[in-house]
Design an enzyme around this catalytic site. Structure first.
Site, PDB file in Angstrom:
ATOM      1  CD  GLN A 260      72.946  84.810  57.500  1.00  0.00           C
ATOM      2  OE1 GLN A 260      72.803  83.879  56.703  1.00  0.00           O
ATOM      3  NE2 GLN A 260      73.738  85.832  57.243  1.00  0.00           N
TER       4      GLN A 260
ATOM      5  NE  ARG B 127      77.901  92.633  56.862  1.00  0.00           N
ATOM      6  CZ  ARG B 127      76.830  91.825  56.986  1.00  0.00           C
ATOM      7  NH1 ARG B 127      76.195  91.741  58.148  1.00  0.00           N
ATOM      8  NH2 ARG B 127      76.396  91.132  55.968  1.00  0.00           N
TER       9      ARG B 127
ATOM     10  CG  ASN C 172      66.251  91.157  53.430  1.00  0.00           C
ATOM     11  OD1 ASN C 172      66.758  91.597  54.456  1.00  0.00           O
ATOM     12  ND2 ASN C 172      65.587  90.021  53.418  1.00  0.00           N
TER      13      ASN C 172
ATOM     14  CG  ASP D 203      70.296  94.194  55.303  1.00  0.00           C
ATOM     15  OD1 ASP D 203      69.623  93.206  54.970  1.00  0.00           O
ATOM     16  OD2 ASP D 203      71.057  94.198  56.289  1.00  0.00           O
TER      17      ASP D 203
ATOM     18  NE  ARG E  23      72.675  87.833  60.801  1.00  0.00           N
ATOM     19  CZ  ARG E  23      71.427  87.882  61.273  1.00  0.00           C
ATOM     20  NH1 ARG E  23      71.150  87.686  62.546  1.00  0.00           N
ATOM     21  NH2 ARG E  23      70.419  88.139  60.471  1.00  0.00           N
ATOM     22  N   GLY E  24      72.492  91.880  61.144  1.00  0.00           N
ATOM     23  CA  GLY E  24      71.090  92.271  60.996  1.00  0.00           C
ATOM     24  C   GLY E  24      70.995  93.790  61.118  1.00  0.00           C
ATOM     25  CB  ALA E  25      69.337  96.291  58.960  1.00  0.00           C
TER      26      ALA E  25
END
Ligand SMILES: CSC[C@@H](O)[C@@H](O)C(=O)COP(=O)(O)O
EC number: 5.3.1.23
Length: 381
Positions: A212, A98, A263, A253, A64-66
């Protein structure tokens, strides 16, 4: 197919496991992910041997995470190519896994373009697969370099805005090495301040509903021996009111052409609080997160996630894979409806600065962002 690969550490002093790595065991190439749904309790690697497994890992937030989504997407294309699957089909499913982080489509697009280019000039499938992998590795490396440069620019900005030093920084979600080829985005700036002895306190929002902040940012802050304190998201207001926050540092993001920042949900209320309390609100993101093709905040697609993530507390050990009810601990009556957007959008007028590897944009205007995008394209070409 995805499988558990290995188990490391005892959860108290984590071993060094990269968030993502390409491996070539005798059975064939694999993409190995540190399964972020299990952190901080367990450090387990998840092995993907095809794109559908990676798509599931992306949807479950195992990865995960951009910026990391971009890297994963590129490797996913390379994996499909290396194992002889339909690359176009794999790319389409990966980029749609996503919707909000633009980096995912950028990473997939880069590896797919490299693959297509080789085939278009008459190269073999094998050469095309090698080109896709080379592109994924290049993106991975570039992201690490971008991270180092963002940290330097971000720390210089913090020092300029807060000349007294001893920064007390509030952050939201997770933006460290777990989301990057390097040390991350916003977290990398806080880490740079820590290493220079200028971080007095890192305030870590727990980041409901999937935690998170509590599970991942606290994990990264602990392993870097930073002075950090965890708070519930709704405690942030009283922290500002008490004068305990000098700056807010968050990632992004997707940043639209007008400077609107998507975000993790909960970012926008922090920006409102920061403005009210005259505290700088700083967004740190690589240029791959800037999306000139999306004109404004209203045009950003915000991912809506399953209601059980809100109606249940999800323990990190509980896999969240494609199930209607998550298997967590219920905290609301059965059948309760939940509103669960994964992201929110902060308008540019609330953003003090956007820090990228190519420099700082402040004030945040469409013109300044366009100029930075042009500059970075010239550097890349
Ligand atoms: C550098 S990471 C920036 C963002 O990707 C991060 O803040 C975030 O919102 C991640 O959301 P997630 O749903 O965990 O993928």
């Amino acid at each position: 197919m995805a499988d558990q690969y290995a188990r490391y550490g005892d959860g108290t002093r984590p071993a060094e496991i990269p968030a993502i790595r390409w491996d070539e065991p005798p059975e064939g190439p694999v993409l190995v992910l540190l399964d972020q749904t299990r952190l901080p309790a367990e450090e387990i690697e998840l092995v993907c041997t095809d794109a559908p497994a990676l798509v599931e890992a992306i949807r479950n937030l195992a990865v995960r995470g951009a910026p990391l989504l971009g890297i994963a997407g590129a490797y996913g294309v390379a994996l499909a190519a290396a194992r002889g699957f339909d690359v176009e089909e794999a790319a389409t499913s990966l980029e749609g896994a996503r919707p909000t982080a633009v980096n995912l489509a950028v990473g997939v697009g880069r590896a797919r373009a490299a693959h297509r280019a080789v085939l278009a000039r008459g190269g073999s499938e094998e050469q095309a697969a090698e080109a896709a992998l080379a592109e994924a590795r290049a993106l991975h490396r570039e992201d690490a370099e971008a991270s180092t440069r963002m940290a330097a620019h971000g720390l210089a900005l913090l020092d300029e805005l807060l000349p007294g030093g001893g920064h007390r920084v509030l952050t939201h979600c997770n933006t460290g090495a777990l989301v990057s080829g390097g040390e991350g985005t916003a977290f990398a700036v806080a880490l740079a301040a820590h290493r220079k002895g200028r971080l007095r306190r890192l305030w870590v929002d727990e980041t409901r509903p999937l935690l998170q902040g509590a599970r991942l940012t606290a994990y990264e802050a602990a392993r870097n021996e930073m002075a950090y304190t965890l708070l519930t998201d709704n405690a942030a207001g009283s922290l500002f009111a008490a004068g305990e926050v000098d700056a807010v540092l968050v990632g992004a993001d997707r940043i639209a052409a007008d400077g609107s920042v998507a975000n993790k949900v909960g970012t926008y209320p922090l920006a409102v609080l920061a403005r009210y309390h005259h505290v700088p609100f700083i967004v740190v993101a690589p240029v791959t997160t800037l999306d000139p093709g999306t004109p404004d905040g209203a045009s950003i697609e915000v991912e809506q996630r399953a209601g059980h993530e809100v109606t249940e507390i999800v323990a990190p050990q509980v896999p969240m894979a494609g199930v209607e009810v998550g298997g967590g601990i219920p905290v609301a009556p059965l059948g309760t409806q939940a509103y669960n957007p994964a992201f929110d959008v902060t308008p540019p007028e609330l953003v003090t600065a956007i820090v990228t590897e190519e420099g700082v944009v402040s004030p945040v205007t469409a013109e300044a962002l366009a100029e930075l995008c042009d500059r970075s394209r010239q550097v890349t070409i």
